[in-house]
Design a protein around this motif. Structure first.
Motif, PDB file in Angstrom:
ATOM      1  N   TYR A 324      45.899  37.403  38.568  1.00 12.49           N
ATOM      2  CA  TYR A 324      44.554  36.904  38.313  1.00 12.49           C
ATOM      3  C   TYR A 324      43.523  38.033  38.299  1.00 12.49           C
ATOM      4  O   TYR A 324      43.594  38.991  39.059  1.00 12.49           O
ATOM      5  CB  TYR A 324      44.135  35.881  39.369  1.00 12.49           C
ATOM      6  CG  TYR A 324      44.840  34.553  39.307  1.00 12.49           C
ATOM      7  CD1 TYR A 324      46.025  34.367  38.605  1.00 12.49           C
ATOM      8  CD2 TYR A 324      44.330  33.456  39.991  1.00 12.49           C
ATOM      9  CE1 TYR A 324      46.676  33.150  38.574  1.00 12.49           C
ATOM     10  CE2 TYR A 324      44.971  32.219  39.965  1.00 12.49           C
ATOM     11  CZ  TYR A 324      46.142  32.081  39.261  1.00 12.49           C
ATOM     12  OH  TYR A 324      46.788  30.873  39.232  1.00 12.49           O
ATOM     13  N   GLY A 325      42.529  37.850  37.458  1.00  9.95           N
ATOM     14  CA  GLY A 325      41.405  38.777  37.363  1.00  9.95           C
ATOM     15  C   GLY A 325      40.451  38.273  36.298  1.00  9.95           C
ATOM     16  O   GLY A 325      40.671  37.232  35.673  1.00  9.95           O
ATOM     17  N   ASP A 326      39.386  39.006  36.080  1.00  8.75           N
ATOM     18  CA  ASP A 326      38.412  38.639  35.056  1.00  8.75           C
ATOM     19  C   ASP A 326      39.084  38.750  33.683  1.00  8.75           C
ATOM     20  O   ASP A 326      39.448  39.852  33.255  1.00  8.75           O
ATOM     21  CB  ASP A 326      37.215  39.584  35.140  1.00  8.75           C
ATOM     22  CG  ASP A 326      36.101  39.224  34.177  1.00  8.75           C
ATOM     23  OD1 ASP A 326      36.335  38.394  33.261  1.00  8.75           O
ATOM     24  OD2 ASP A 326      34.994  39.784  34.316  1.00  8.75           O
ATOM     25  N   PRO A 327      39.256  37.631  32.963  1.00 10.87           N
ATOM     26  CA  PRO A 327      39.969  37.700  31.677  1.00 10.87           C
ATOM     27  C   PRO A 327      39.239  38.505  30.614  1.00 10.87           C
ATOM     28  O   PRO A 327      39.848  38.855  29.597  1.00 10.87           O
ATOM     29  CB  PRO A 327      40.107  36.229  31.278  1.00 10.87           C
ATOM     30  CG  PRO A 327      39.040  35.515  32.023  1.00 10.87           C
ATOM     31  CD  PRO A 327      38.874  36.259  33.316  1.00 10.87           C
ATOM     32  N   LEU A 475      41.154  48.686  44.775  1.00 16.33           N
ATOM     33  CA  LEU A 475      41.043  50.061  44.314  1.00 16.33           C
ATOM     34  C   LEU A 475      42.355  50.551  43.697  1.00 16.33           C
ATOM     35  O   LEU A 475      42.378  51.605  43.065  1.00 16.33           O
ATOM     36  CB  LEU A 475      40.631  50.983  45.471  1.00 16.33           C
ATOM     37  CG  LEU A 475      39.234  50.733  46.037  1.00 16.33           C
ATOM     38  CD1 LEU A 475      38.954  51.649  47.225  1.00 16.33           C
ATOM     39  CD2 LEU A 475      38.168  50.922  44.964  1.00 16.33           C
ATOM     40  N   ASP A 476      43.411  49.798  43.882  1.00 15.59           N
ATOM     41  CA  ASP A 476      44.712  50.126  43.301  1.00 15.59           C
ATOM     42  C   ASP A 476      44.657  49.872  41.794  1.00 15.59           C
ATOM     43  O   ASP A 476      44.442  48.742  41.354  1.00 15.59           O
ATOM     44  CB  ASP A 476      45.795  49.258  43.944  1.00 15.59           C
ATOM     45  CG  ASP A 476      47.210  49.701  43.583  1.00 15.59           C
ATOM     46  OD1 ASP A 476      47.418  50.169  42.453  1.00 15.59           O
ATOM     47  OD2 ASP A 476      48.096  49.547  44.436  1.00 15.59           O
ATOM     48  N   GLY A 481      42.901  42.967  39.578  1.00 16.43           N
ATOM     49  CA  GLY A 481      41.596  42.857  40.208  1.00 16.43           C
ATOM     50  C   GLY A 481      40.978  44.189  40.566  1.00 16.43           C
ATOM     51  O   GLY A 481      40.060  44.239  41.388  1.00 16.43           O
ATOM     52  N   VAL A 482      41.425  45.277  39.930  1.00 16.23           N
ATOM     53  CA  VAL A 482      40.841  46.581  40.222  1.00 16.23           C
ATOM     54  C   VAL A 482      39.377  46.597  39.801  1.00 16.23           C
ATOM     55  O   VAL A 482      38.992  46.005  38.794  1.00 16.23           O
ATOM     56  CB  VAL A 482      41.637  47.711  39.520  1.00 16.23           C
ATOM     57  CG1 VAL A 482      41.546  47.594  37.999  1.00 16.23           C
ATOM     58  CG2 VAL A 482      41.158  49.076  39.983  1.00 16.23           C
TER      59      VAL A 482
END
Length: 622
Positions: A324-327, A475-476, A481-482
């Motif tokens: 998951y993250g900002d698409p 931060l990875d 989700g970086v």
């Protein structure tokens, strides 16, 4: 299901409001009685929550909103502000994780613009009408909840030593307010009053005044005060100063926006959630797993049900961390994640034994991101399993008998042990929730959060702190989700809207961070399969797992840990332990603060319910 319930399920045909604070529910009902719509009522209730629950949300925070206008379609309104333009990974050199306090993790405040955009496009009232209750409570004062008093007491030394603007708001002669006392915030009242007066001078029409209020927030005196406050380094909760990455240009560049929800069908219903910039799709993944495992055929109060739900949650939330993250910035394989074939493959991993492993899947054959484990202090000492969730003292979650203390125990699930002698423990915020439905069939569900009084010092001249939502970035560089400029953090905020035959029939949600889409998922299955009304399903004993990385700094996990309210009963608890779950027995009324409203399109009957846990959630309606 429990019978009798702690409260009656409300029924009527005029309007219903349910929220995590009685004053917000009363505000929403007042707006409905004055002829406002569900949208008007939700906006007014949302602004009231910013005042009366400042430890859980504020003007510097954010809000995801799911709504369906009468005769319309389900829609998501994204009020999640993004990272600043300067938020590149190297801006956090010297940190292994983005910190959880101060101004360094500040993102663009999104709640104000989102509420005003919803009001302009789908409401009927103007800025003065929806802000009047919030202004009045901020000016005259509101009763201090025990949790607010405890939070300010925990931060008293930080306020007194390093955050003088917060001390001026929340301390009187150096002391925190006592529970039950009335606390005013004249600076916030003046901020919102000035917004109202300036927007009314700027435009004559309702829509024009709302747009003017939005401009004032992002480019006018509010943005100017924030910019001036951040011009010099600002200390975090340890007193260490940091220069914020957020600046006036970030506020001016951002607007709240609409998008289509992510949806899945289940048992004749269609469940709608936000996109993967929130954790909502994890709810839908759990639905797919419930189908594959036949979870709905189990006793919804039994150990088999709790085991199946828990093991499914571990798989869905492992995928959340991996994918998951900002698409807009990350290629999220959402179609594959929500595919029934993928769910059936994943369901084969569930057996009679509890898993302590973090097991993300490989949708489409991709290689998942697997974060390096950061175990809770007690979990690390007892590896490979996980010990009870730790509170500040390092002891297991408290098990008090009274409701107020039980609410405090629930909040301890969002709290860290202190690491530095003489420095108060880092305080995590929690969240609010509200749901509204009116007689026309318009339904709104929203989960406001962020801008916590314990997260960051109050902005001089405005009366509220900025949010710390940036702590949810990684931060990875392997992580979806970086952190990146203008990117939305993947949050836990997760309102729910349910339709049947295209009509809105149910809205619900809860605070609770990573627990939101566990408690609300269990609630939904108990409604669908347990034969209960809205209140009975809320009152049922609750549980959740901590067997995946927390979304909040420092991203700890407790492998195999399952927190269960003691009311689940000895037989259920013993059966779960026999399966290998590391069970933490929590206080009898400690897990969740659910709110819900419903509508029967055939009859027009409206219903509502609210959680007795914490002794502050209330529904109102007629």
């Amino acid at each position: 299901m429990p019978d009798p319930t702690t409260r009656p399920e409300l029924r009527g045909d005029f309007g219903m409001v349910s929220s995590t604070h009685w004053l917000a529910s009363a505000t929403g009902m007042s707006v409905l009685e004055r002829g406002g719509s569900a949208v008007d009522a939700a906006v007014a209730a949302g602004f009231t929550l910013q005042v009366v629950e400042p430890h859980l949300n504020g003007p510097g925070g954010e809000v995801p909103i799911l709504f369906q206008p009468a005769g319309g379609t389900p829609t998501v309104l994204c009020g999640q502000g993004p990272a600043p333009a300067a938020a590149v990974p190297t801006a956090f050199d010297g940190f292994d994780r983005i910190p959880g306090t101060g101004v360094l993790p500040a993102c663009v405040p999104g709640a104000f613009d989102a509420w005003m955009l919803l009001l302009r496009d789908h409401g009927t009232l103007g800025p003065r009408d929806v802000l009047d209750h919030a202004i009045a409570y901020a000016r005259r004062g509101y009763p201090v909840l025990p949790a607010i008093a405890a939070k300010i007491t925990g931060m008293r030394e930080v306020f007194a030593r390093w955050w003088p603007t917060s001390a001026a708001l929340y301390l009187r002669d150096g002391r925190a307010p006592r529970a039950g006392a009335f606390l005013a915030n004249p600076l916030l009242a003046a901020t919102y009053q000035r917004v109202v007066e300036e927007c009314e001078r700027a435009a004559r029409t309702r829509e024009g005044r709302i747009d003017a209020a939005r401009r004032i927030w992002r480019e006018g005196f509010v943005a100017e005060e924030i910019g001036a406050f951040l011009a010099a380094p600002v200390p975090d909760h340890t007193g260490t100063p940091h220069r914020a990455l957020l600046g006036p240009g970030d506020l001016a560049a951002w607007r709240a926006s609409y998008e289509e929800p992510v949806s899945a069908e289940y048992a004749g219903y269609t469940v709608h959630k936000t996109g993967p910039w929130g954790q909502g799709p994890a709810f839908l993944q759990q639905l797919r797993l419930a189908e594959a495992l036949g979870t709905g055929e189990l006793d919804v109060l039994g150990a088999d049900f709790a085991h199946a739900v828990t093991e499914s949650a571990k798989l869905a939330f492992a995928d959340r961390e991996a994918w998951y993250g900002d698409p807009a910035h990350t290629d999220v394989p959402l179609a594959d994640l929500l595919c029934r074939g993928y769910a059936e493959h994943r369901a084969a991993l569930v057996d009679d034994a509890a898993s302590a492993a973090l097991r993300p899947g490989s949708p489409g054959g991709r290689t998942p991101f697997v974060p390096d484990p950061c175990l809770t202090r007690t979990a690390a000492a007892a590896a490979p399993g996980g010990e009870p969730t730790v509170a500040r003292t390092g002891e297991p979650v408290a098990r008090p008998a009274d409701g107020a203390a039980a609410a405090g125990a629930a909040h301890e699930l969002e709290r860290l042990p202190g690491d530095t002698p003489g420095v108060p423990a880092e305080q995590r915020g929690d969240t609010c929730h509200l749901d509204v439905v009116d007689r026309r069939g318009t339904m709104v569900s929203a989960t406001p959060s962020g801008g916590w009084l314990a997260g960051s010092p109050a902005v001089a001249g405005l009366g509220f702190p900025l949010g710390t939502r940036g702590q949810m970035f990684w931060l990875d560089p392997r992580s979806p989700g970086v952190v990146a400029p203008r990117k939305r953090p993947r949050t836990t905020l997760s309102p729910t809207l349910v339709t049947r035959g295209g009509e809105a029939v149910l809205a619900f949600g809860t605070p609770g961070g990573d627990q939101q889409d566990q408690w609300s998922f269990t609630y939904f299955l108990r409604l669908v399969h347990g034969g209960s009304d809205l209140q009975g399903a809320i009152d049922a004993p609750m549980f959740h797992t901590n067997s995946f990385p927390s979304s909040f700094h420092p991203r700890e996990m407790a492998p195999g840990e399952l927190v269960v309210e003691s009311r689940a009963g000895r037989r259920v608890i013993d059966a779960l332990r026999a399966r290998g779950h590391r069970v933490v027995v929590s206080a009898p009324w400690s897990l969740g603060r659910l709110a819900a409203v419903a509508r029967d399109p055939a009859t027009g009957v409206l219903r509502a319910a609210a959680d007795p846990r914490g002794a502050q959630c209330y529904a109102a309606g007629r």
